[in-house]
Scaffold this motif. Structure first.
Motif, PDB file in Angstrom:
ATOM      1  N   THR B  90       0.872  -1.181   0.000  1.00 49.46           N
ATOM      2  CA  THR B  90       0.000   0.000   0.000  1.00 49.46           C
ATOM      3  C   THR B  90       0.912   1.235   0.000  1.00 49.46           C
ATOM      4  O   THR B  90       2.109   1.129   0.301  1.00 49.46           O
ATOM      5  N   VAL B 125      -5.482   8.169  -1.287  1.00 55.52           N
ATOM      6  CA  VAL B 125      -5.165   6.795  -1.718  1.00 55.52           C
ATOM      7  C   VAL B 125      -4.111   6.153  -0.802  1.00 55.52           C
ATOM      8  O   VAL B 125      -3.490   5.163  -1.174  1.00 55.52           O
ATOM      9  N   ARG B 128      -4.449   2.478  -0.337  1.00 60.07           N
ATOM     10  CA  ARG B 128      -4.665   1.653  -1.541  1.00 60.07           C
ATOM     11  C   ARG B 128      -3.364   0.939  -1.935  1.00 60.07           C
ATOM     12  O   ARG B 128      -2.259   1.437  -1.699  1.00 60.07           O
ATOM     13  N   GLU B 132      -2.787  -0.860  -8.007  1.00 63.58           N
ATOM     14  CA  GLU B 132      -4.141  -0.529  -8.473  1.00 63.58           C
ATOM     15  C   GLU B 132      -4.309   0.942  -8.822  1.00 63.58           C
ATOM     16  O   GLU B 132      -5.379   1.351  -9.277  1.00 63.58           O
ATOM     17  N   LEU B 133      -3.271   1.752  -8.603  1.00 61.36           N
ATOM     18  CA  LEU B 133      -3.405   3.203  -8.819  1.00 61.36           C
ATOM     19  C   LEU B 133      -3.216   3.577 -10.290  1.00 61.36           C
ATOM     20  O   LEU B 133      -2.577   2.847 -11.053  1.00 61.36           O
TER      21      LEU B 133
END
Lengths: 241, 311
Positions: B90, B125, B128, B132-133
């Protein structure tokens, strides 16, 4: 030391936090178990110590293979994914980077060895061996794997991709294993030299029988140190290109 | 203060940069401009501590690159063109790891984390997984990793490449915010971007610095001093031409009629007389609907400098 453990922890997490780490562990344990069952426990009347010796003989080979297989990614994957620059631009020295990577692979090896303990434990069902014999066998397997991991770390440090690293590492390890064969075909003084260099026949065999081989400890320690030093030099050389 | 003196680097027998000398003041945003093979990447790699120079010295606040070795790298933050990211982590995990890798304690990094997330506009984010960004967010996470350890110098190689227009605007805000915290060195092949975000520009050609300064100083060095603008005007041809005759320093003008009684006018001025241009037009009763500085101006300066140097 903090930097070494930081790198080791992240790389170890990269092994166990992905499905591939567990797939490798499962396949290696499966192979180890099958070999132990088919070859290690063949026949009806084997002494427990003989079964244990067979286990360490077979498991040593599997551990060595796992060591070479998992180390291919250490530096080569970082280069492939472009993250090597994070390590190179960090204040950690090249020796610390190599030590951290090597340590992460050894942590994975120890995990594998821990999961393989059920096999020698099964000997206690119908037989009797001493805990010391098992401990010495695992010590031998650890130093053998350490040499393989160091060779794999070096191979990864000089390779642009993981497949090349695997091939280079495997060829070098196979050479050290095949030294016993080369020694048989050689004349003095190379006969003695290759015999001494042989991973399995000369240096690892006493550990399989529960005997601490100090010469073997020194030898595997030297191989580990030499290849980690080569890996460090390989990283340093890139800064001077 | 970053001081580069006599920096020279060879790859084998091939010279990449030769005798580069420049200084960068604290909190200055400096752009490096150059054609492919001009020596930009080598210069950035040396400053990031990735490559040891063949000759010359680089110091950050008096600390020498070669003498300080690994410790020097803790003073630098570096973002290569492709952000180096562990995509399975992350954003927070990654920044915590990189901060510690750069020598900061976990507590230090955690304390600094909210400010870095805010500066790079990635606070939404933070939890996250990086893989996936979007590309724009990944670039900003790349900048965050370059500044998480509070470096003295941040080096950004092509920070806006591959970004969409919205992301480019956001990235400019991020770079300007960085300039308030540390010294920033940017390399980009997008000339307008360098002009937009940097306080000063270094132009490299053939491994040497051929010009240095703000845009007007570079224009003077290239012999293309002046301002070129494009206007959209409402009025008659006579009104516009009459007004232009009263503009100080007018070098040339070109009128093209557009639908709806409008005119598109290209004007070249000997110096920056944009205020007097607008005043003359308004006084003559011409409607000024839009005035845009020609984007190709820096391009022509750059070409003038590099062609002049190679000639």
């Amino acid at each position: 030391m903090r930097g070494i453990f930081l790198v080791a922890r992240r790389d170890f997490a990269a092994y166990v936090n992905t499905i591939w780490g567990w797939v490798i562990l499962a396949l290696a344990l499966l192979l180890d178990g099958i070999l132990f069952n088919v070859l290690g426990m063949k026949g009806n009347a084997l002494y427990s110590s003989e079964v244990l010796k067979q286990f360490f003989y077979l498991s040593g080979g599997v551990t060595l293979a796992v060591g070479v297989f998992i180390t291919m990614r250490l530096f080569a994957e970082e280069r492939q994914t472009g993250t090597m620059v994070l390590l190179e631009a960090s204040p950690l020295s090249d020796a610390q980077l190599v030590a951290g990577k090597y340590l992460s692979a050894m942590m994975f090896i120890v995990l594998f060895q821990g999961l393989s303990l059920y096999m020698p434990a099964m000997i206690f069902v119908n037989g009797k061996v001493s805990y010391e014999e098992i401990a010495v066998g695992y010590l031998g397997m650890t130093v053998l794997a350490s040499a393989g991991v160091a060779i794999g770390t070096w191979a990864s440090s000089i390779s642009r991709n993981q497949i090349l690293a695997l091939v280079v590492g495997a060829v070098v390890v196979l050479f050290f294993i095949a030294c016993w064969m080369i020694s048989r075909k050689s004349d003095a003084p190379f006969k003695e030299l290759f015999s001494y260099m042989a991973f399995y026949d000369k240096q690892y065999a006493p550990f399989q029988e529960g005997k601490i081989n100090t010469e073997g400890l020194a030898y595997f320690g030297s191989v580990t140190f030499a290849f980690l030093l080569l890996a460090t030099q390989s990283l340093s050389a890139r800064r001077w290109e | 203060m970053i001081t580069v003196s006599g920096l020279t680097h060879y790859y084998g027998n091939r010279r990449a940069v030769e005798d580069l000398s420049f200084t960068i003041a604290e909190n200055e945003i400096v752009g490096i401009l150059g054609l492919n093979g001009a020596g930009k990447s080598t210069t950035l790699k040396v400053l990031a501590g990735l490559v040891i120079p063949t000759a010359g010295t680089v110091t950050v606040d008096g600390t020498d690159l070669v003498a300080a070795g690994a410790e020097f790298r803790s003073r630098i933050g570096y973002l290569p063109e492709d952000p180096p990211l562990y995509k399975e982590m992350t954003v927070t995990e990654f920044l915590l790891y990189v901060g510690q890798l750069k020598g900061r304690s976990a507590a230090d990094v955690l304390a600094r984390l909210p400010a870095v997330l805010k500066t790079c506009q990635i606070d939404q984010v933070a939890d996250r997984v990086i893989g996936e960004l979007s590309h724009g967010y990944k670039k900003r996470v790349g900048i965050a990793q370059a500044i998480i350890h509070q470096p003295r110098l941040v080096i950004l190689d092509e920070p806006i490449s591959g970004l969409d227009p919205k992301q480019i605007v956001e990235m400019r805000q991020v770079v300007r915010a960085l300039g308030k915290q540390c010294t920033v060195l940017i390399s980009s092949h997008i000339l307008a971007e360098i002009s937009e975000t940097c306080d000063r520009i270094l132009v490299l050609n053939g491994g040497r610095i051929v010009a240095s300064g703000v845009e007007s100083e570079l224009a003077a060095a290239a012999g293309t001093q002046g301002t070129r603008v494009t206007l959209q005007l409402r009025g008659s041809r006579e009104q516009i031409e009459g007004a232009l005759r009263h503009v100080t320093g007018l070098q040339s003008s070109n009128l093209a009629e557009e639908p709806g009684g409008l005119w598109k006018v290209h004007v070249a001025l000997g110096a920056d007389h944009r205020e007097s241009l607008v005043a003359a037009l308004v006084t003559a009763g011409v409607g000024v609907r839009r005035m845009v500085e020609d984007e190709s101006e820096l391009e022509s300066i750059f070409l003038g400098l590099t062609q002049g140097a190679t000639a």
